[in-house]
Scaffold this motif. Structure first.
Motif, PDB file in Angstrom:
ATOM      1  N   UNK A 112       0.793  -1.240   0.151  1.00 49.84           N
ATOM      2  CA  UNK A 112      -0.024   0.019   0.024  1.00 49.84           C
ATOM      3  C   UNK A 112       0.934   1.299  -0.017  1.00 49.84           C
ATOM      4  N   UNK A 113       0.608   2.015   0.889  1.00 48.73           N
ATOM      5  CA  UNK A 113       1.102   3.530   0.754  1.00 48.73           C
ATOM      6  C   UNK A 113       0.055   4.465   0.091  1.00 48.73           C
ATOM      7  N   UNK A 114       0.016   5.546   0.533  1.00 47.51           N
ATOM      8  CA  UNK A 114      -1.197   6.849  -0.053  1.00 47.51           C
ATOM      9  C   UNK A 114      -0.325   7.878  -0.932  1.00 47.51           C
ATOM     10  N   UNK A 115       0.929   7.645  -1.454  1.00 50.26           N
ATOM     11  CA  UNK A 115       1.477   8.577  -2.264  1.00 50.26           C
ATOM     12  C   UNK A 115       2.523   9.527  -1.640  1.00 50.26           C
ATOM     13  N   UNK A 116       2.601   9.403  -0.368  1.00 52.78           N
ATOM     14  CA  UNK A 116       3.147  10.301   0.576  1.00 52.78           C
ATOM     15  C   UNK A 116       4.603   9.618   0.892  1.00 52.78           C
ATOM     16  N   UNK A 117       4.947  10.013   2.280  1.00 53.05           N
ATOM     17  CA  UNK A 117       6.346   9.340   2.602  1.00 53.05           C
ATOM     18  C   UNK A 117       6.342   7.854   2.679  1.00 53.05           C
ATOM     19  N   UNK A 118       4.951   7.232   2.758  1.00 51.78           N
ATOM     20  CA  UNK A 118       5.022   5.922   3.032  1.00 51.78           C
ATOM     21  C   UNK A 118       5.057   5.061   1.743  1.00 51.78           C
ATOM     22  N   UNK A 119       5.092   5.643   0.652  1.00 49.77           N
ATOM     23  CA  UNK A 119       5.101   5.214  -0.667  1.00 49.77           C
ATOM     24  C   UNK A 119       6.638   4.657  -0.803  1.00 49.77           C
ATOM     25  N   UNK A 120       7.752   5.076  -0.142  1.00 48.53           N
ATOM     26  CA  UNK A 120       8.943   4.593  -0.441  1.00 48.53           C
ATOM     27  C   UNK A 120       9.141   3.308   0.139  1.00 48.53           C
ATOM     28  N   UNK A 121       8.293   2.788   1.457  1.00 53.13           N
ATOM     29  CA  UNK A 121       8.443   1.905   2.133  1.00 53.13           C
ATOM     30  C   UNK A 121       7.716   0.638   1.430  1.00 53.13           C
ATOM     31  N   UNK A 122       6.792   1.134   0.497  1.00 46.86           N
ATOM     32  CA  UNK A 122       5.947  -0.038  -0.139  1.00 46.86           C
ATOM     33  C   UNK A 122       6.905  -1.038  -0.861  1.00 46.86           C
ATOM     34  N   UNK A 123       6.159  -2.552  -0.791  1.00 44.77           N
ATOM     35  CA  UNK A 123       6.800  -3.468  -1.502  1.00 44.77           C
ATOM     36  C   UNK A 123       8.094  -3.903  -0.769  1.00 44.77           C
ATOM     37  N   UNK A 124       8.460  -3.761   0.729  1.00 40.29           N
ATOM     38  CA  UNK A 124       9.591  -4.155   1.481  1.00 40.29           C
ATOM     39  C   UNK A 124       8.969  -5.590   1.800  1.00 40.29           C
ATOM     40  N   UNK A 125      10.132  -6.623   1.985  1.00 39.32           N
ATOM     41  CA  UNK A 125       9.821  -7.952   2.401  1.00 39.32           C
ATOM     42  C   UNK A 125      11.098  -8.313   3.288  1.00 39.32           C
ATOM     43  N   UNK A 126      10.969  -8.431   4.431  1.00 42.74           N
ATOM     44  CA  UNK A 126      12.209  -8.380   5.450  1.00 42.74           C
ATOM     45  C   UNK A 126      12.033  -9.434   6.555  1.00 42.74           C
TER      46      UNK A 126
END
Length: 199
Positions: free
Chosen positions: A64-78
């Motif tokens: 997810x992510x709303x297009x703001x700062x959270x978008x950079x963290x989208x698609x992480x798998x750790x």
């Protein structure tokens, strides 16, 4: 009711659910005492659950992510717990740093040991109480326990979800069910089951 719960077909899954819950609560207690000023400390009890899944080799994912700062963290798998334990390099594109996730006060191996000890004990006690004496009986018993852990792990992937500005962080649903629910519990509880048949 008591007689119904004492049947092996029911007792195994109940023990599995109980073992999963006890393991999670122990990890939660460890993080409350040992983690401060980290993502784990800030997001308890969910982040403690992420560690519990990581300890059973299941990744945490971000979507997810709303297009703001959270978008950079989208698609992480750790699985930062395993990365730290085995001193693995941070994968390219992983923005969540190891030092911000865990303080390092509690050795990472401690978290891995929790489900191992709990599942081994669950298998051992289940076989002892059920008077299972054969190898095949022990294997069947571990499968019965895994039915309960699979149910608990499935529910856990929902309950341990955090949402921040449209970014969803949670245990990977498929890995959570397969690794923390089925494969890891079967691999460890069967050792406890087999040990109980030989003592």
């Amino acid at each position: 009711m008591r007689r119904w719960l004492d049947t092996p077909a029911i007792r195994g899954p109940v023990i599995g659910v109980g073992a999963f819950a006890i393991g999670y609560l122990i990890v939660l207690a460890i993080t409350i005492v040992g983690e401060q000023a980290t993502l784990v400390a800030q997001n308890n009890p969910q982040a403690a659950g992420w560690l519990y899944y990581n300890a059973q080799l299941a990744n945490v994912v971000t979507i997810g992510g709303n297009g703001g700062w959270t978008t950079a963290f989208t698609g992480q798998e750790f699985n930062l717990l395993t990365q730290i334990l085995w001193n693995q390099p941070v994968p390219t594109g992983q923005l969540i740093e190891q030092s911000s996730f865990l303080s390092g006060v509690v050795p990472p191996a401690t978290y891995h040991c929790v489900p191992i000890v709990i599942l081994f004990a669950a298998g051992f006690l289940f076989v002892r109480r059920g008077n299972v004496e054969t190898t095949w009986g022990a294997v069947a018993a571990s499968g019965s326990i895994a039915m309960g852990t699979t149910l608990a792990a499935s529910v856990g992937t929902l309950l341990l979800t955090v949402q921040v500005d449209g970014l969803v962080i949670r245990p990977d649903p498929l890995e959570g069910i397969l690794m923390a629910g089925l494969f890891f519990p079967m691999a460890i509880s069967v050792l406890g089951c087999l040990a109980a048949t030989r003592t």
